[in-house]
Every structure is written in C-alpha cells, then in structure tokens.
Design a protein around this motif. Structure first.
Motif, PDB file in Angstrom:
ATOM      1  N   MET A 148       0.833  -1.191   0.000  1.00 35.03           N
ATOM      2  CA  MET A 148       0.000   0.000   0.000  1.00 35.03           C
ATOM      3  C   MET A 148       0.871   1.244   0.000  1.00 35.03           C
ATOM      4  O   MET A 148       1.964   1.261   0.568  1.00 35.03           O
ATOM      5  CB  MET A 148      -0.892   0.030   1.246  1.00 35.03           C
ATOM      6  N   TRP A 149       0.361   2.286  -0.655  1.00 34.42           N
ATOM      7  CA  TRP A 149       0.996   3.599  -0.552  1.00 34.42           C
ATOM      8  C   TRP A 149       0.427   4.253   0.699  1.00 34.42           C
ATOM      9  O   TRP A 149      -0.749   4.527   0.797  1.00 34.42           O
ATOM     10  CB  TRP A 149       0.685   4.462  -1.761  1.00 34.42           C
ATOM     11  N   THR A 150       1.224   4.474   1.719  1.00 33.73           N
ATOM     12  CA  THR A 150       0.761   5.111   2.941  1.00 33.73           C
ATOM     13  C   THR A 150       1.716   6.221   3.323  1.00 33.73           C
ATOM     14  O   THR A 150       2.881   6.233   2.951  1.00 33.73           O
ATOM     15  CB  THR A 150       0.699   4.104   4.114  1.00 33.73           C
ATOM     16  N   ARG A 151       1.225   7.143   4.109  1.00 34.78           N
ATOM     17  CA  ARG A 151       2.040   8.269   4.539  1.00 34.78           C
ATOM     18  C   ARG A 151       3.184   7.793   5.421  1.00 34.78           C
ATOM     19  O   ARG A 151       4.254   8.389   5.448  1.00 34.78           O
ATOM     20  CB  ARG A 151       1.162   9.269   5.291  1.00 34.78           C
ATOM     21  N   LYS A 152       2.982   6.704   6.137  1.00 38.66           N
ATOM     22  CA  LYS A 152       4.035   6.181   7.007  1.00 38.66           C
ATOM     23  C   LYS A 152       5.217   5.659   6.207  1.00 38.66           C
ATOM     24  O   LYS A 152       6.312   5.534   6.715  1.00 38.66           O
ATOM     25  CB  LYS A 152       3.464   5.071   7.897  1.00 38.66           C
ATOM     26  N   ALA A 188      -2.908   5.071  -5.956  1.00 39.34           N
ATOM     27  CA  ALA A 188      -3.261   6.295  -5.252  1.00 39.34           C
ATOM     28  C   ALA A 188      -2.450   7.469  -5.790  1.00 39.34           C
ATOM     29  O   ALA A 188      -1.338   7.294  -6.294  1.00 39.34           O
ATOM     30  CB  ALA A 188      -3.000   6.137  -3.755  1.00 39.34           C
ATOM     31  N   LYS A 189      -3.014   8.662  -5.663  1.00 35.35           N
ATOM     32  CA  LYS A 189      -2.312   9.856  -6.115  1.00 35.35           C
ATOM     33  C   LYS A 189      -2.652  11.021  -5.205  1.00 35.35           C
ATOM     34  O   LYS A 189      -3.765  11.130  -4.701  1.00 35.35           O
ATOM     35  CB  LYS A 189      -2.690  10.198  -7.558  1.00 35.35           C
ATOM     36  N   ALA A 190      -1.660  11.906  -5.001  1.00 31.03           N
ATOM     37  CA  ALA A 190      -1.885  13.084  -4.180  1.00 31.03           C
ATOM     38  C   ALA A 190      -1.077  14.251  -4.711  1.00 31.03           C
ATOM     39  O   ALA A 190       0.030  14.079  -5.212  1.00 31.03           O
ATOM     40  CB  ALA A 190      -1.512  12.813  -2.727  1.00 31.03           C
ATOM     41  N   ASP A 198      -6.503  11.525  -3.448  1.00 30.69           N
ATOM     42  CA  ASP A 198      -7.754  10.928  -3.920  1.00 30.69           C
ATOM     43  C   ASP A 198      -8.259   9.927  -2.880  1.00 30.69           C
ATOM     44  O   ASP A 198      -7.661   9.741  -1.819  1.00 30.69           O
ATOM     45  CB  ASP A 198      -7.566  10.290  -5.297  1.00 30.69           C
ATOM     46  N   ARG A 199      -9.371   9.274  -3.183  1.00 31.50           N
ATOM     47  CA  ARG A 199      -9.972   8.357  -2.203  1.00 31.50           C
ATOM     48  C   ARG A 199      -9.035   7.202  -1.864  1.00 31.50           C
ATOM     49  O   ARG A 199      -8.931   6.786  -0.704  1.00 31.50           O
ATOM     50  CB  ARG A 199     -11.300   7.811  -2.743  1.00 31.50           C
ATOM     51  N   THR A 226      -7.718   6.133   1.813  1.00 30.08           N
ATOM     52  CA  THR A 226      -8.069   4.781   2.249  1.00 30.08           C
ATOM     53  C   THR A 226      -6.815   4.008   2.633  1.00 30.08           C
ATOM     54  O   THR A 226      -6.755   3.349   3.681  1.00 30.08           O
ATOM     55  CB  THR A 226      -8.818   4.027   1.135  1.00 30.08           C
ATOM     56  N   ASN A 227      -5.787   4.101   1.792  1.00 22.16           N
ATOM     57  CA  ASN A 227      -4.523   3.428   2.087  1.00 22.16           C
ATOM     58  C   ASN A 227      -3.865   4.009   3.328  1.00 22.16           C
ATOM     59  O   ASN A 227      -3.227   3.293   4.104  1.00 22.16           O
ATOM     60  CB  ASN A 227      -3.575   3.541   0.900  1.00 22.16           C
TER      61      ASN A 227
END
Length: 245
Positions: free
Chosen positions: A2-6, A91-93, A107-108, A112-113
């Motif tokens: 998953m792409w996560t901020r962590k 995912a994209k931001a 995005d969602r 979510t991720n």
C-alpha cells in the motif's frame, strides 16, 4: 503493498539510494570533461552545487518490494516552497507548500490506504476518504510527508552513508534532458549505481539511477527556476486537528 504516509521516509530512501553512495567515488581517468579530476572530486562538487541551487525540479520512479511503483514529481526551493505530485499503488496526491505547513490533496485511494497503513480497517478508510478526498489537508512541516517538499533534507540524505563512497569509476559522456553529462558508476552486488553530472556550467546532478531488481531513477532539472505556488483559500483547507472523530 500500500501507498501510505508512514512509508514516505522509506520511499525517499529508495529514491535517493543511487545518490547516497555517489557523494564520493574512487578511480578516474583524466579525459575531458573534468580533465584531471577524479570521480570523487566530481561527485563532491556535484552534491555541493545541487545543494546550493536555489531551486530544482525532481522527477523520480522507484520500484519497491511487493511490486509497487512509486512516482514523485516535485518542484521545490530553499525557501520552503513546493508543488508537485506523488503516486503509487493506485493512489495519487498533490503536494503544496508555501513556506509553512505542507498541504496534501489526495484521492480516495490515497486516504483509504493511509487509514489502512495506520492500522485502521476498511470502514475507517472509507470514513477518512469521505472526509478528506479531493480536499487540501494540512500536514505538519516536520511530518513524514514533508520530506518530499524539503529540498535541504532530501539532498542531505545523499551524504549519510560515507562507507559507500569507494570503488566508483567514470564512464563516458551522455545526454540527459538535452544537456551533456559525465557518467559516474559503481557495481554493488547485483545493482549498478549511476550518477550523471552536468559538464557545462555548474556541475549539477542531472540524473541518478539504480539498475537491478528494484530499479529507481531520479532526474534533476530546472535549476534556479522560480517555484510557482497557488496557495488555496483558507476555507479550502482542512486541519485534521479540528476534525470531529
């Protein structure tokens, strides 16, 4: 995967891997360009010049464990301004900073991720996505995501592991983004680490690469170009600290 901020610090490490080992090098030839200069001298000058540049555009792709591909495309300067995007695992931001807190518009899938990466379940992910998707969300300037918009911090990571500075050699001259660059390279296990340094003007880093099972590549251009930031209105920004549980 998953792409996560962590995972942002790990992604930065992956993208910078080719640079980390190239802040100093080994043997060299005296052929033009950089006649009479050893690879370690060229690399050190490139790192210093890149660090002192007032601004730069960095665009990179990294293939990480699990088969995920992470991409960044950011313009940033030494005054804390930044604008760009990051994406991975569907995912994209968008990223935006004007000297203060980092703003993220994901995005969602991104949110979510993020929820899942923080230990939440699918319900938590849906709730977070419903609240934040498509909105500018404030993130602390010292948070994990901010590393992508911190020019000094990002480039400082190049010089962390000084034990990796041995065994480099010079290659030929190649063209990167329409500019001539000298190639510095090193074989390490099953990977080849490569750095391209501009041969005209200031010796800026133009590209770094790691070739192998988990390849990555980062290009550096638009040195000195003003970073344009369109700051959203305050009513378009969400501060998580003020959100209701």
């Amino acid at each position: 995967m998953m792409w996560t901020r962590k995972r942002t610090p790990a992604v930065l490490g992956t993208l910078c891997a080719g640079v980390l080992v190239l802040a100093g090098c080994g043997d060299d030839s005296s052929d033009e360009p950089f006649k009479g200069q050893k690879a370690d001298d060229i690399a050190a000058k490139a790192v210093a010049a890149t660090d002192k540049a007032p601004s730069v555009h960095m665009k990179g792709t990294a293939h990480v464990k699990g088969g995920n591909t992470v991409r960044i495309d950011v313009r940033l300067d030494d005054k804390g301004n930044c604008a760009g995007t990051m994406s991975g695992d569907g995912a994209k931001a968008e990223l935006l900073r004007s000297g203060g807190d980092l703003l993220i518009k994901g995005d969602r899938t991104f949110w979510t991720n993020s929820a899942r990466g923080s230990g939440g379940n699918s319900g938590d992910g849906k709730k977070l996505a419903d609240q934040l998707a498509g909105k500018w969300v404030k993130s602390p300037a010292n948070g994990a995501d901010a590393g992508l918009c911190d020019k000094k911090g990002f480039l400082a990571s190049m010089d962390q592991d000084k034990t990796e500075r041995q065994g480099m050699r010079r290659g030929g001259t190649e063209e990167v983004g329409g500019e001539d660059a000298v190639l510095l390279k090193k074989q390490k296990g099953g990977k080849q680490l490569r750095m391209h340094v501009a041969t005209e003007g200031k010796p800026y880093i133009l590209k770094t690469e790691t070739k192998g099972s988990e390849p990555n590549s980062v290009t550096f251009d638009e040195y000195g170009k003003k970073v344009e930031v369109q700051q959203p209105a305050e009513d378009e920004i969400v501060d998580p600290a003020n959100m209701k549980a």
